[in-house]
Design a protein around this motif. Structure first.
Motif, short mmCIF file in Angstrom:
data_model
loop_
_atom_site.label_atom_id
_atom_site.label_comp_id
_atom_site.label_asym_id
_atom_site.label_seq_id
_atom_site.Cartn_x
_atom_site.Cartn_y
_atom_site.Cartn_z
N ARG A 23 0.84 -1.19 0.00
CA ARG A 23 0.00 0.00 0.00
C ARG A 23 0.88 1.24 0.00
O ARG A 23 1.04 1.90 1.03
N PRO A 24 1.46 1.59 -1.13
CA PRO A 24 2.37 2.74 -1.18
C PRO A 24 1.65 4.05 -0.90
O PRO A 24 0.47 4.22 -1.23
N ALA A 25 2.39 4.99 -0.31
CA ALA A 25 1.84 6.31 0.01
C ALA A 25 2.28 7.36 -0.99
O ALA A 25 1.77 8.48 -0.97
N THR A 26 3.23 7.03 -1.86
CA THR A 26 3.70 7.97 -2.89
C THR A 26 3.82 7.24 -4.22
O THR A 26 3.90 6.01 -4.27
N LEU A 27 3.87 8.03 -5.30
CA LEU A 27 4.05 7.43 -6.62
C LEU A 27 5.38 6.71 -6.72
O LEU A 27 5.48 5.63 -7.33
N ALA A 28 6.43 7.30 -6.13
CA ALA A 28 7.75 6.67 -6.17
C ALA A 28 7.73 5.31 -5.48
O ALA A 28 8.30 4.33 -5.98
N GLU A 29 7.06 5.24 -4.32
CA GLU A 29 6.95 3.96 -3.62
C GLU A 29 6.17 2.95 -4.46
O GLU A 29 6.51 1.76 -4.48
N ALA A 30 5.14 3.42 -5.16
CA ALA A 30 4.34 2.53 -5.98
C ALA A 30 5.18 1.93 -7.11
O ALA A 30 5.11 0.72 -7.38
N GLY A 34 6.02 -1.80 -7.78
CA GLY A 34 5.50 -2.35 -9.03
C GLY A 34 6.55 -2.85 -9.98
O GLY A 34 6.24 -3.59 -10.92
N SER A 35 7.81 -2.48 -9.77
CA SER A 35 8.89 -2.91 -10.65
C SER A 35 9.45 -4.28 -10.25
O SER A 35 10.29 -4.83 -10.97
N ARG A 36 9.02 -4.81 -9.13
CA ARG A 36 9.50 -6.13 -8.72
C ARG A 36 8.83 -7.21 -9.56
O ARG A 36 7.67 -7.08 -9.96
N PRO A 37 9.53 -8.31 -9.81
CA PRO A 37 8.93 -9.41 -10.58
C PRO A 37 7.65 -9.92 -9.92
O PRO A 37 7.58 -10.09 -8.71
N GLY A 38 6.62 -10.11 -10.74
CA GLY A 38 5.36 -10.63 -10.23
C GLY A 38 4.46 -9.60 -9.58
O GLY A 38 3.42 -9.95 -9.01
N ALA A 39 4.83 -8.31 -9.67
CA ALA A 39 4.00 -7.25 -9.07
C ALA A 39 2.89 -6.84 -10.03
O ALA A 39 3.09 -6.81 -11.25
N VAL A 40 1.73 -6.53 -9.48
CA VAL A 40 0.56 -6.13 -10.27
C VAL A 40 -0.06 -4.90 -9.62
O VAL A 40 -0.31 -4.89 -8.41
N TYR A 41 -0.31 -3.85 -10.42
CA TYR A 41 -1.00 -2.66 -9.91
C TYR A 41 -2.49 -2.92 -9.81
O TYR A 41 -3.09 -3.62 -10.65
N THR A 150 8.37 5.50 -14.39
CA THR A 150 9.13 4.26 -14.36
C THR A 150 10.24 4.37 -13.32
O THR A 150 10.48 5.44 -12.75
N ALA A 151 10.93 3.27 -13.11
CA ALA A 151 12.04 3.28 -12.16
C ALA A 151 13.15 4.22 -12.61
O ALA A 151 13.92 4.71 -11.79
N GLY A 170 7.01 -2.56 -14.96
CA GLY A 170 6.77 -1.77 -13.76
C GLY A 170 6.34 -0.35 -14.00
O GLY A 170 6.10 0.39 -13.05
N ALA A 171 6.22 0.05 -15.27
CA ALA A 171 5.79 1.42 -15.57
C ALA A 171 4.37 1.63 -15.05
O ALA A 171 3.50 0.78 -15.22
N LEU A 172 4.15 2.78 -14.44
CA LEU A 172 2.84 3.14 -13.89
C LEU A 172 2.25 4.28 -14.69
O LEU A 172 2.86 5.36 -14.79
#
Length: 276
Positions: A23-30, A34-41, A150-151, A170-172
């Protein structure tokens, strides 16, 4: 689908393997999560549950619910910026959208059913890349810019590039920006759905037509006011054809819908001139 002893069975939420919740609190945290393998927004989740049933792998679910900037709608000069987390219901009724691009508000207000409209978001509709979803057609006609984080930092894509999956892992998608929105007339016709939907944006003398269907990705052509709609539609690529409708038939249909929308444009702009 899962192959069981008694046949093919569609998975349900109960068959989803365990995953962790971020549960990220900022876009950067998200983006970091989200850039980790297997992550889904996840935000509206109306399409996400369908993806789970289709076998989507999810090791970490990254919730975007606590990022209000994704739900912001703002004007930046003549440009209109719509947050990727804006739900269909809210976007179609937003005062800034209605004042800047009333045709977009009208078209946006006609897609999906009420249950979906309350949850589904602009970003989810686009990033799902399902041909039956309609916001990519509108975005293409409007020359919309897709703003991603992106990262490595911010990145921008065009609407057609979305179908090429040109963004890094991982791009949001943070927002969709419509350039020169204040000087644009927009119309949308979905009367021939599922065979075709058509979106038209008019900026000065420039006309951009984007067409899509439930069965294929959108394509667009650019023409000018006063040109023959059929001749403009004839330049649509062969790829618009499929088993549901040949390319020649789809081009003919696109020309008819373009003509109708340009007639609406002439009528509406004529009424505006009479008021002045």
């Amino acid at each position: 689908m899962l192959l069981l002893s008694h046949g093919l069975v569609a998975p349900s939420q109960r068959t989803i393997p365990p995953f962790s919740l971020s549960r990220p609190a900022t876009l950067a945290e998200a983006v970091t999560a989200g850039s980790r393998p297997g992550a889904v927004y996840a935000q509206g989740c109306s399409d996400l549950f369908a993806q789970f049933r289709e076998g989507l792998r999810c090791d970490t679910l990254v919730s975007l619910e606590h990022l209000p900037q994704l739900r912001a709608v703002t004007r930046d000069g003549d440009a209109l910026r719509i947050g990727a987390g804006v739900a269909h219901h809210d976007g179609a009724r937003d005062r800034t959208v209605r004042a800047t691009l009333p045709g977009l508000a009208e078209g946006w207000g006609r897609i999906a059913n009420e249950r979906i409209r309350r949850r589904a978001t602009l970003g989810g509709n686009l990033m799902a890349r399902r041909t039956r979803y309609e916001m990519s057609v509108m975005a293409d006609a409007l020359d919309a810019r897709l703003d991603l984080l992106t990262a490595e930092g911010p990145r921008t894509l065009t609407a057609p590039a979305l179908w090429e999956r040109a963004e890094p892992p991982g791009a949001l998608l943070t927002s969709v920006t419509v350039p020169d929105a204040a000087g644009t007339w927009f119309g949308y016709d979905r009367s021939m759905r599922p065979l075709m939907t058509a979106a038209v944006a008019v900026r000065g003398e420039r006309v951009r037509l984007a067409v899509g269907s439930e069965y294929g990705r959108p394509y667009a052509v650019t023409t000018v006011l006063g040109a023959d709609p059929a001749e403009a539609a004839a330049r649509l690529p062969e790829e618009i054809g499929d088993v549901a409708g040949s390319a020649p038939y789809r081009r003919h249909l696109a020309g008819v819908l373009l003509g109708r929308l340009l007639e609406r444009h002439a009528a509406e702009t004529g009424r505006e001139k009479e008021k002045r």
